[in-house]
Every structure is written in structure tokens, then in C-alpha cells.
Scaffold this active site. Structure first.
Site, short mmCIF file in Angstrom:
data_model
loop_
_atom_site.label_atom_id
_atom_site.label_comp_id
_atom_site.label_asym_id
_atom_site.label_seq_id
_atom_site.Cartn_x
_atom_site.Cartn_y
_atom_site.Cartn_z
CG HIS A 100 -9.25 -6.93 -4.90
ND1 HIS A 100 -7.92 -7.12 -5.19
CD2 HIS A 100 -9.29 -6.61 -3.58
CE1 HIS A 100 -7.19 -6.94 -4.11
NE2 HIS A 100 -8.00 -6.62 -3.13
N GLY B 100 -12.86 1.58 4.38
CA GLY B 100 -11.99 0.42 4.57
C GLY B 100 -10.55 0.85 4.71
CE LYS C 153 -4.40 2.16 -0.71
NZ LYS C 153 -4.05 0.83 -0.13
CB SER D 76 -0.93 0.00 1.21
OG SER D 76 -1.71 1.17 1.24
#
Length: 359
Positions: A264, A203, A260, A179
């Protein structure tokens, strides 16, 4: 197979590739050892253009095993074959040739940078015994349904991490390193944070990502939104307010909402629920900023970017129920279904694409 004719040269090339694929576990496990032995950091510290011999390396790493230089030579040869390291010959006084090894741009990302971040922990988490076990259940998951990780452990990877402190540490370190490197590139590449008065990171975990954004844009008010037990243990960051809640219930209001690598991990239905809550939290003409990998529409690409994202899609298949990487069209369909009037793919940062969904 009958009817399939190939030339001798095609057969040679195909069989060599088949053998390489059959032994493909070698590379990640060699990399794992190289990271654990601190080989890559040691070579990186020597600097670009400075070469080390296996004996030099064994000495710097204080290895007492007399066979270590010979064993290191074989590891270094593999890494040089995949351009993780560079190499050159050096003639010794007795006429023998010794190979020396040096830093490469790939090695740069697998070594600690000036922020102490690296992609190396991401490699270590995928080669850790915990997630590795799930791959032995992938065949059953395909035949019977379910997720390989759940079949191995009876729960998803996130629940497992919360119950295994050692793996949780490995997992969090891998996410933090990846990240940090990606966000630094995003902030160099993407200017869509300019002019915002407030931003909500949905998140956002400990708030590290939001802290990087606010550090560059100090006039923005940051709201770090995650589950109560996550933000409850988060450090204080100047300009960042931690807010606990559930993104499936509601999302705090802001000029923009940032997500970000969130989508997924979720099915289309769950992504739509999250996006509709984001839509409700935004005023007209405001935007959701999405940072995700984008998988190509057409299979079969052989470039490194495509290989990387199809690997990650397979990881989501094995580890996360409903998780998957998506195509650009799939992201646009999610945005439209959630009510957003426009979708825009803006820029790419280390294979993570920035997209804007505008209300």
C-alpha cells in the site's frame, strides 16, 4: 438544488449529519487528549463493569485543577457517544444524577494490552502536527499534482521521519503497536505458516513480526530482510537472521515470502517489481503471503470496516507518492502479472486480509 425534493424529516436528518461532519475534528482531538491524559488506560485498569465518576478519574490522575472533573465530564460524554466508553447514571444523596463511565471493547484496543501494545499510538501519529500539516496541502496536490506531505515538507514521510528523531519515535511506536496487535490475530487465524522450513519477511524492519512467527513455529528459519541501515540496528531474535538489501533489486530465497503492509506504500509498477523479485526467489509450488487491507469494489459502504480502509486509503493519498489501498481484483491482477499461477484470499485479521500468491 433545483429538482431535488426531500421530506422535512430527511432534511432534518441530513442537516444534522452535515453539522456532525463539519465538527468531525472533535472526535480525534478528544481521543488524543484522552490518551495523553491516560484516561483510557486508567478506566481499563478499573476492569470491565467497574464504573468511575469524573471526580474519581481526576483523583486517580492526580489532577490539581479544581475544574478538571467538569471538563473531564464533557470529554467522557463525547467518548461515550462513540461507544469508546460505556456509561450509567448514579443518583447522589441530594437527588442529583451523576454519570459514571466504564471500559468497552473499543476502549480495550485504545489501551495498553498485556503486551504493552495499543492502537492509541496510531491515533497519536495521525493527529501529530507533522502529518496534520500535510492535509492543508491536499487541495493543491489534487489541482497541481504531487503528494500533500511532499508539498508540505519537500520530501516523503519516510525520509522526513529519518530526519526528525521525535516524529520518528512517534511514527515507529504507532507502527509497532498496530503491527503487534494485528500479527497476534493473524497467528490465531491463519495456519499457512505451518510446515514451512524457512520464511523471508520483506520489509520486516526490526524483525519483531518475524520473531512473533518464529515464536509460534520455532522450526522455521526466519530471514528478516530490509534496508542495510534498518537491519543494522535491529535486535537479535532467536531463529532470525537479519539480511540487508533492496527489495527492488532482489529478495532472499525461502519456502515462503511474507509482506505485511508493504504494497500500500507503492505504485502498481513498483509493486510489480517487488513481486517479480519474490517470484524469482521462490521454488515452484511455493508462495508469497501478503497481508494488506482490501478496499471494496463498490463505494458507499457505511460499515466500520469500509470506513476504516477508505480512511487509510486517504492517508496514503496524502502521505505517500503512489501509495494506495487496493481491491481484491487489483491484488489478483498484480499476482497474475508477476507470473503467479494462483491467487487466494484466505482470511481476515482485524481488517487486514491474508492472501496467498502461489508459484
Amino acid at each position: 438544488m433545483a429538482g431535488m425534493k426531500t421530506s422535512p424529516s430527511q432534511d432534518e436528518e441530513a442537516c444534522v449529519l452535515a453539522i456532525q461532519l463539519a465538527t468531525s475534528t472533535v472526535l480525534p482531538m478528544i481521543l488524543k487528549s484522552a490518551i495523553e491524559l491516560d484516561i483510557l488506560n486508567t478506566i481499563s485498569k478499573a476492569g470491565p463493569g467497574n464504573y468511575l465518576s469524573p471526580s474519581d478519574l481526576a483523583s486517580k490522575l492526580l489532577m490539581s485543577n479544581p475544574h478538571a472533573p467538569i471538563m473531564l465530564e464533557r470529554i467522557l460524554r463525547v467518548l461515550a457517544t462513540y461507544k469508546v466508553l460505556g456509561c450509567k447514571p448514579s443518583e447522589l444523596s441530594d437527588g442529583e444524577v451523576e454519570w459514571l463511565y466504564c471500559w468497552t471493547p473499543v476502549c480495550k484496543f485504545l489501551s495498553n494490552n498485556e503486551d504493552g501494545a495499543s492502537i492509541a499510538p496510531l491515533l497519536l501519529v495521525h493527529q501529530d502536527q507533522v502529518p496534520m500539516k500535510s492535509w492543508y496541502h491536499l487541495t493543491d496536490a489534487i489541482l497541481d499534482g504531487g503528494t500533500a506531505f511532499n508539498k508540505a515538507y519537500g520530501m516523503n514521510i519516510f525520509d522526513y521521519a529519518s530526519q526528525d528523531p521525535q516524529f520518528n519515535k512517534v511514527f515507529n511506536r504507532s507502527m509497532a503497536g498496530h503491527s503487534t496487535i494485528t500479527m497476534k490475530k493473524i497467528l490465531e487465524t491463519y495456519n499457512g505458516f505451518e510446515g514451512l522450513k524457512s520464511i523471508v519477511d520483506v520489509g520486516g524492519g526490526s524483525g519483531a513480526t518475524l520473531n512473533m512467527i518464529i515464536s509460534k513455529y520455532p522450526t522455521i528459519k526466519g530471514i528478516n530482510f530490509d534496508l542495510p541501515h534498518v537491519v543494522g540496528d535491529s535486535p537479535i531474535h532467536p531463529g532470525v537472521e537479519h539480511v540487508g538489501g533492496d527489495m527492488f533489486a532482489s529478495v532472499p530465497k525461502g519456502d515462503a515470502i511474507f509482506l505485511k503492509w508493504i504494497f500500500h506504500s507503492w505504485s502498481d509498477e513498483d509493486c510489480l517489481r517487488i513481486l517479480k523479485n519474490c517470484y524469482e526467489a521462490l521454488a515452484d509450488n511455493k508462495k508469497v503471503i501478503v497481508a494488506e487491507f482490501i478496499i471494496p469494489e463498490v463505494p458507499g459502504g457505511s460499515d466500520d470496516a469500509t470506513k476504516s480502509v477508505v480512511h487509510l486509503d486517504a492517508v496514503m493519498l496524502a502521505y505517500v507518492p503512489g501509495g494506495k489501498e487496493r481491491t481484491e481484483k487489483e491484488f489478483e491482477a498484480l499476482a497474475t502479472s508477476a507470473g503467479f499461477k494462483s491467487f487466494r484470499k484466505v482470511c481476515c485479521a482485524f481488517n487486514t486480509w491474508i492472501m496467498e500468491f502461489s508459484k
